[in-house]
Design an enzyme around this catalytic site. Structure first.
Site, PDB file in Angstrom:
ATOM      1  N   HIS A 174       0.866  -1.187   0.000  1.00 20.67           N
ATOM      2  CA  HIS A 174       0.000   0.000   0.000  1.00 20.67           C
ATOM      3  C   HIS A 174       0.899   1.233   0.000  1.00 20.67           C
ATOM      4  CE1 HIS A 174      -3.751  -2.245   0.816  1.00 20.67           C
ATOM      5  NE2 HIS A 174      -2.958  -3.052   1.507  1.00 20.67           N
ATOM      6  N   LEU A 175       0.798   2.043  -1.057  1.00 16.36           N
ATOM      7  CA  LEU A 175       1.670   3.222  -1.161  1.00 16.36           C
ATOM      8  C   LEU A 175       0.956   4.530  -0.847  1.00 16.36           C
ATOM      9  CD1 LEU A 175       4.001   2.363  -4.184  1.00 16.36           C
ATOM     10  CD2 LEU A 175       4.374   2.035  -1.739  1.00 16.36           C
TER      11      LEU A 175
ATOM     12  N   ASP B 159       2.032  -6.893   2.441  1.00 15.55           N
ATOM     13  CA  ASP B 159       0.874  -6.099   2.887  1.00 15.55           C
ATOM     14  C   ASP B 159       1.352  -4.861   3.656  1.00 15.55           C
ATOM     15  OD1 ASP B 159      -1.666  -5.179   3.225  1.00 15.55           O
ATOM     16  OD2 ASP B 159      -2.372  -6.841   4.459  1.00 15.55           O
TER      17      ASP B 159
ATOM     18  N   HIS C  20       0.354   3.719   8.276  1.00 19.43           N
ATOM     19  CA  HIS C  20      -0.705   4.517   8.899  1.00 19.43           C
ATOM     20  C   HIS C  20      -0.066   5.592   9.765  1.00 19.43           C
ATOM     21  CE1 HIS C  20      -4.086   2.142   7.563  1.00 19.43           C
ATOM     22  NE2 HIS C  20      -3.528   1.035   7.997  1.00 19.43           N
TER      23      HIS C  20
HETATM   24  O1  DOR Z   1      -4.402  -4.594   7.538  1.00 17.83           O
HETATM   25  C1  DOR Z   1      -4.735  -4.219   6.422  1.00 17.83           C
HETATM   26  N1  DOR Z   1      -4.480  -2.978   5.990  1.00 17.83           N
HETATM   27  N2  DOR Z   1      -5.392  -5.065   5.630  1.00 17.83           N
HETATM   28  C2  DOR Z   1      -5.938  -4.668   4.469  1.00 17.83           C
HETATM   29  O2  DOR Z   1      -6.527  -5.480   3.812  1.00 17.83           O
HETATM   30  C3  DOR Z   1      -5.826  -3.272   4.019  1.00 17.83           C
HETATM   31  C4  DOR Z   1      -4.683  -2.611   4.640  1.00 17.83           C
HETATM   32  C5  DOR Z   1      -4.700  -1.115   4.510  1.00 17.83           C
HETATM   33  O3  DOR Z   1      -5.000  -0.603   3.448  1.00 17.83           O
HETATM   34  O4  DOR Z   1      -4.324  -0.445   5.480  1.00 17.83           O
HETATM   35 ZN    ZN Z   2      -6.165  -7.204   2.398  1.00 18.43          ZN
END
Ligand code: DOR
Ligand code: ZN
Length: 438
Positions: free
Chosen positions: A67-68, A312, A316
């Site tokens: 996730h970028l 993954d 955040h």
């Molecule tokens: O823990 C997660 N974070 N699982 C996901 O499927 C999405 C991801 C996110 O986009 O933060």
């Molecule tokens: Zn996921």
């Protein structure tokens, strides 16, 4: 040599796949030009020389699940900062998930992500296209347009959200088969996870956290295997997390169904007892499970039932993690810590060789995505996408020192023996000893 071409590169004293005596590897014009004890003797005068003291040389890693956060949440990660984290982690290609803001559900966004990735130039950034418009689960996106655009999108996923409607999933699989692309499913039956923040089991019960049952994942894995079978399509399972999913994958593969799966480093290493601290850094989707799940996942990866490791990587902001557990956003950083964890769990324990690790972190993910210039053997004439690993670096993780714009690592203060000390991307060194070389 034009100004844009990198100088020749000489990697002195490396051990391809950690096998045999150290050799020199000469890289020229983006490809491996020579390998051997004396390969450095022919190096041109302008070669950039790296003394690597017997470090392990592996094909550059490929992450199918990153996730970028760009566009939309550039305060937590950008394509540039995420590419830096990737380079430091030994990655030469990453697949950027579609749950950006706006989502990557049309060609304008996917092509823009691809172009920004190219201009950053630290690794290949392949945008993942959304399966449904707005990740809403109802209307299929124009997958064909995204696939035939500049980005040549080859993986589609609503990751973060499950394509839970069986008819929508069926149609997505049918179209994907026609287009020759791959649907990657975040397997989570939403009716079974309403309000869930932790694995459903004794720990969540004791802590008073709403549980997410294994069946929420496994029922979708089973359903999608069957849908893929009937559609004659391939399907990929994101972040497998349970013993039951492993059993289902075994069954489906045994039936000849075209199903592949990935597992994250955190689901291999951590279990739900971490939640005792109520620290939001451990909140993730799917949740950390129990010890037997971690062991089943490790065995499945070794046996090839699970095909590959995917991070993954989910950055955040501090305020989204340092709060009440149930309010914390799910997700953890992963790009810079994946290799040390997989090496510790599987290579240092004797369950895998470095060559096996290359299979799960580079060769298989490249094959699954259909990349032809990644995950290649370390041989003369092959593209120079490489990772250099010091197996005895004793590196301690400090979130604030990671290249990511966020610091939500669950491995804070943990020390790992192995670390990536160099990454070569398209013939150019993109990181060395933790420093990103732009
Ligand atoms: O823990 C997660 N974070 N699982 C996901 O499927 C999405 C991801 C996110 O986009 O933060
Ligand atoms: Zn996921």
């Amino acid at each position: 040599m034009s100004a844009l071409e990198p100088p020749p590169l000489l990697l002195r004293r490396v051990r391809p796949y950690g096998e045999g005596a150290p050799v020199d590897v000469l890289v020229r014009d983006g490809v491996i030009a020579a390998i051997g004890p004396g390969a450095g003797d022919d190096a041109p005068d302008d070669a950039e020389i790296h003394e690597l003291d017997g470090a392990v040389l592996l094909p550059g890693f490929v992450d199918l699940h990153t996730h970028l956060r760009e566009p939309g949440r550039e305060d937590t990660e950008t394509i540039a900062s995420g590419s830096s984290a990737a380079a430091r982690g030994g990655y030469t290609a990453v697949f950027a998930m579609a749950n950006t803001q706006p989502p990557q559900d049309n060609q304008t966004v996917t092509d823009s992500v691809w172009r920004i990735g190219r201009s950053v130039g630290l690794c290949d950034v392949h945008p993942v296209g959304a399966v449904t418009v707005g990740l809403g689960g109802e209307h299929l996106t124009e997958m064909g347009q995204m696939a035939s655009g500049e980005a040549q999108v080859r993986i589609f996923s609503d990751d973060g959200m499950c394509v839970h409607d069986p008819l929508v999933m069926r149609r997505a699989l049918e179209y994907s088969a026609g287009l020759g692309v791959l649907v990657a499913q975040h397997a989570e039956e939403p009716r079974l996870t309403r309000g869930a923040v932790a694995h459903e089991g004794p720990t969540a019960a004791r802590l008073g956290l709403t549980g997410w049952p294994r069946s929420a994942e496994e029922s979708i894995v089973a359903r999608d295997a069957i849908l893929a079978r009937d559609a004659g399509a391939r399907v990929h399972i994101c972040h497998a997390s349970t013993t039951g999913t492993v059993e289902l994958l075994k069954w489906a593969k045994g039936q000849g169904i075209s199903i592949t799966a990935e597992v994250t480093p955190h689901h291999l290493l951590l279990d739900d007892t971490r939640l005792e601290s109520y620290d939001g850094v451990y909140r993730v989707n799917p949740p950390l499970r129990e010890t037997h799940d971690t062991l089943a996942l490790r065995a499945a990866l070794v046996a090839g039932v699970i095909d590959c490791v995917a991070t993954d990587h989910a950055p955040h902001a501090a305020q989204e993690k340092c709060c009440e557990f149930a309010a914390a956003r799910p997700g953890m950083l992963g790009l810079e810590t994946a290799l040390p964890i997989i090496a510790a769990l599987l290579v240092e324990s004797g369950e895998m060789t470095w060559r096996d690790l290359s299979r799960v972190m580079s060769v298989r993910p490249a094959e699954i995505a259909g990349l032809t210039d990644q995950g290649r053997p370390i041989e003369v004439g092959e593209p120079a996408n490489l990772a250099v690993v010091d197996p005895d670096s004793d590196w301690t993780v400090v979130g604030e020192e990671l290249a990511s714009l966020s610091a939500n690592t669950p491995y804070e203060g943990m020390t790992f023996a192995a670390r990536v000390v160099g990454t070569v991307y398209r013939g150019r060194m993109t990181s060395r000893d933790g420093e990103v070389l732009t």
